[in-house]
Design a protein around this motif. Structure first.
Motif, PDB file in Angstrom:
ATOM      1  N   UNK A 224       0.861  -1.188   0.000  1.00 41.76           N
ATOM      2  CA  UNK A 224       0.000   0.000   0.000  1.00 41.76           C
ATOM      3  C   UNK A 224       0.894   1.233   0.000  1.00 41.76           C
ATOM      4  N   UNK A 225       0.661   2.126  -0.975  1.00 40.43           N
ATOM      5  CA  UNK A 225       1.422   3.369  -1.077  1.00 40.43           C
ATOM      6  C   UNK A 225       0.447   4.534  -1.089  1.00 40.43           C
ATOM      7  N   UNK A 226       0.588   5.443  -0.105  1.00 38.47           N
ATOM      8  CA  UNK A 226      -0.333   6.568   0.062  1.00 38.47           C
ATOM      9  C   UNK A 226       0.427   7.860  -0.183  1.00 38.47           C
ATOM     10  N   UNK A 227      -0.118   8.722  -1.034  1.00 37.29           N
ATOM     11  CA  UNK A 227       0.475  10.042  -1.277  1.00 37.29           C
ATOM     12  C   UNK A 227      -0.605  11.107  -1.181  1.00 37.29           C
ATOM     13  N   UNK A 228      -0.166  12.376  -1.089  1.00 36.13           N
ATOM     14  CA  UNK A 228      -1.125  13.476  -0.975  1.00 36.13           C
ATOM     15  C   UNK A 228      -1.639  13.615   0.441  1.00 36.13           C
ATOM     16  N   UNK A 229      -2.852  14.158   0.554  1.00 38.38           N
ATOM     17  CA  UNK A 229      -3.455  14.338   1.877  1.00 38.38           C
ATOM     18  C   UNK A 229      -3.558  13.024   2.621  1.00 38.38           C
ATOM     19  N   UNK A 230      -3.858  11.977   1.895  1.00 34.73           N
ATOM     20  CA  UNK A 230      -3.808  10.658   2.522  1.00 34.73           C
ATOM     21  C   UNK A 230      -5.111   9.903   2.499  1.00 34.73           C
ATOM     22  N   UNK A 231      -4.993   8.606   2.576  1.00 35.87           N
ATOM     23  CA  UNK A 231      -6.138   7.712   2.674  1.00 35.87           C
ATOM     24  C   UNK A 231      -6.564   7.632   4.126  1.00 35.87           C
ATOM     25  N   UNK A 232      -7.821   7.986   4.383  1.00 38.44           N
ATOM     26  CA  UNK A 232      -8.344   7.914   5.743  1.00 38.44           C
ATOM     27  C   UNK A 232      -9.005   6.578   6.012  1.00 38.44           C
ATOM     28  N   UNK A 244      -7.753  -1.345  11.550  1.00 40.96           N
ATOM     29  CA  UNK A 244      -7.744  -0.399  10.434  1.00 40.96           C
ATOM     30  C   UNK A 244      -7.280  -1.036   9.130  1.00 40.96           C
ATOM     31  N   UNK A 245      -6.259  -1.865   9.182  1.00 45.51           N
ATOM     32  CA  UNK A 245      -5.841  -2.527   7.951  1.00 45.51           C
ATOM     33  C   UNK A 245      -5.098  -3.813   8.262  1.00 45.51           C
ATOM     34  N   UNK A 246      -5.169  -4.720   7.282  1.00 44.95           N
ATOM     35  CA  UNK A 246      -4.382  -5.956   7.291  1.00 44.95           C
ATOM     36  C   UNK A 246      -3.735  -6.043   5.922  1.00 44.95           C
ATOM     37  N   UNK A 247      -2.403  -5.970   5.882  1.00 48.09           N
ATOM     38  CA  UNK A 247      -1.668  -5.844   4.625  1.00 48.09           C
ATOM     39  C   UNK A 247      -0.558  -6.884   4.599  1.00 48.09           C
ATOM     40  N   UNK A 248      -0.471  -7.601   3.485  1.00 45.62           N
ATOM     41  CA  UNK A 248       0.534  -8.628   3.378  1.00 45.62           C
ATOM     42  C   UNK A 248       1.919  -8.097   3.064  1.00 45.62           C
ATOM     43  N   UNK A 256      -1.061   9.934  10.052  1.00 49.66           N
ATOM     44  CA  UNK A 256      -1.630   9.527  11.328  1.00 49.66           C
ATOM     45  C   UNK A 256      -2.927  10.259  11.643  1.00 49.66           C
ATOM     46  N   UNK A 257      -3.035  11.509  11.197  1.00 45.59           N
ATOM     47  CA  UNK A 257      -4.249  12.282  11.478  1.00 45.59           C
ATOM     48  C   UNK A 257      -5.450  11.767  10.697  1.00 45.59           C
ATOM     49  N   UNK A 258      -5.210  10.893   9.730  1.00 47.07           N
ATOM     50  CA  UNK A 258      -6.297  10.373   8.898  1.00 47.07           C
ATOM     51  C   UNK A 258      -6.690   8.953   9.316  1.00 47.07           C
ATOM     52  N   UNK A 259      -6.168   8.503  10.450  1.00 48.83           N
ATOM     53  CA  UNK A 259      -6.481   7.166  10.948  1.00 48.83           C
ATOM     54  C   UNK A 259      -7.204   7.282  12.282  1.00 48.83           C
ATOM     55  N   UNK A 267      -1.679   1.124  18.168  1.00 42.83           N
ATOM     56  CA  UNK A 267      -1.466   0.981  16.723  1.00 42.83           C
ATOM     57  C   UNK A 267      -1.104  -0.434  16.306  1.00 42.83           C
ATOM     58  N   UNK A 268      -0.366  -1.161  17.145  1.00 44.62           N
ATOM     59  CA  UNK A 268       0.042  -2.513  16.768  1.00 44.62           C
ATOM     60  C   UNK A 268      -1.147  -3.466  16.691  1.00 44.62           C
TER      61      UNK A 268
END
Length: 432
Positions: A224-232, A244-248, A256-259, A267-268
């Motif tokens: 997952x690659x996030x750029x700009x303001x960000x994926x909330x 919030x997410x499960x990523x392989x 962080x402000x968008x999570x 967080x873990x």
């Protein structure tokens, strides 16, 4: 001298006995003819009964297949015909499915009589799907010819007086040799009126659209690659521990402000990256959807759509027509502002390959990509309320949000899906 005439002595008469014998033979022949005629009439009546039984049986079986097809069908009108807009799905018209425990009940007061009926008309069938409890017998067809019909009843298995059977209903089909199916319901059948009836029953059960809905708004097999303001990413559901997410693979660029998660969640606990289970899985799709892609395509209620360029209008039209599991072969693009689905009636959209998203669209449900997802949006309003599952990588540019809704997860598991026959759960030739 003339001879004296002597009177002629008449010969004795013969044939009276012969006449008696002939009359007796005629009587015997008449009796044999009457018996033969009676036997022929009896055989004709047997043949007629077999014919009526066969017609009723075929009508009842057709009714079962039609009823299951309607449970998996699209939006219809009062004539049971699919309509592009303004219709109501058969299942929504007559049944209510609990999103909490998959309990199935009729959508109003329980109705034990016929809900819908169809009558043979020329080379086709004329059907009626009135509101629940509003069924009334139609006018009989003209003429004396056998006019098959069938009526459908649906009996939930979790009413107070019935055994529990979450996600299962008893579908009953009454096949009749007369145009008005209610004339075959109950009482003794009138063979002189060429009347016959057979009841077929089948248990049908719900197969979920999403067998194990993700507990996080974002599940990705790759990176997952996030750029700009960000994926909330937003999940305040305690049942899912605010995941919030499960990523392989790897994660880059989250703001962080968008999570936002459940207060107090570390967080873990809410964020899992480098998940070996996802990365090494040979079939991530099957992990959550409950079947391989090839098998999932056999979902009776799944509808495949074809679109080129912006698919937003095509998907909106499919949803308006009652489609709730939508499959797009190949790549899929959503560019225009469009709202698809609702929290109370979500949609599952599956793309065979890549998904490209842009614009201020809103999807209520689950989006599944066979490969990669490319999501860009210059301003706010681009949102998925539900879950995003990608079997490849996800890249985002700009501002967009995925809001996890437990209500949608429950809908996809307990309400959205397909109805199929339960193996061994039917009875045939129940003559009424």
């Amino acid at each position: 001298m003339s001879a004296i005439s002597r009177p002629r002595i008449l010969a004795p008469q013969h044939g009276a006995a012969t006449l008696v014998v002939v009359m007796v033979l005629f009587l015997v022949m008449a009796m044999l003819a009457a018996y033969a005629n009676r036997t022929m009439m009896f055989e004709q009546r047997i043949s007629s009964s077999y014919f009526r039984a066969s017609v009723a049986q075929e009508a009842a079986e057709a009714g079962l297949e039609w009823g299951i097809a309607q449970l998996n069908g699209e939006a219809i009108n009062g004539s049971c015909e699919p309509v592009p807009t303004g219709g109501t799905r058969f299942i929504d018209r007559y049944l209510s499915l609990s999103v909490a425990d998959r309990a199935i009940r009729q959508s109003g007061a329980f109705v034990a009589s016929t809900l819908v009926d169809c009558t043979r008309n020329g080379n086709g069938w004329t059907c009626r799907c009135p509101a629940l409890g509003a069924w009334a017998a139609p006018a009989p067809a003209a003429g004396t010819a056998v006019t098959p019909s069938f009526g459908i009843r649906i009996q939930p298995l979790n009413d107070a007086a019935l055994p529990s059977g979450a996600g299962t209903v008893l579908l009953k089909s009454l096949g009749c040799t007369q145009s008005v199916v209610s004339t075959c319901a109950g009482g003794e059948l009138n063979s002189r009126a060429a009347q016959g009836a057979i009841v077929h029953e089948a248990l049908v059960a719900l197969v979920s659209a999403v067998r194990s809905p993700p507990a996080a708004p974002l599940v990705v097999k790759g990176d997952v690659t996030v750029t700009g303001t960000g994926l909330g990413l937003h999940n305040t559901d305690p049942r899912s521990a605010g995941s919030l997410y499960a990523i392989g693979g790897t994660v880059t660029g989250f703001n962080e402000s968008r999570l936002s998660s459940v207060p107090g969640t570390s967080p873990s606990q809410a964020r899992i990256a480098g998940d070996d289970t996802l990365r090494d899985s040979p079939d991530v799709f099957k992990m959550f959807m409950g079947a391989t892609r090839a098998r999932y395509l056999q979902h009776p209620s799944l509808r495949q759509v074809t679109c080129s360029g912006d698919c937003a209008a095509t998907l909106a039209a499919a949803y308006a027509a009652g489609k709730r599991i939508i499959w797009v072969n190949g790549d899929m693009t959503i560019q225009s502002s469009q709202t698809l689905g609702s929290v109370s009636d979500p949609v599952v959209i599956i793309a065979g390959r890549d998904i490209t998203l842009s614009g201020a669209f809103r999807l209520n449900g689950m989006l599944v990509a066979g490969r990669h997802v490319h999501w860009s949006n210059a301003s706010g309003g681009s949102m998925i309320v539900g879950m995003l599952l990608a079997e490849g990588n996800v890249t985002t540019a700009g501002v967009m949000d995925i809001v996890y809704q437990p209500a949608i997860a429950d809908q996809l598991r307990n309400r959205v899906g397909s109805f199929v026959r339960v193996p061994g759960g039917w009875t045939d030739d129940n003559v009424q």
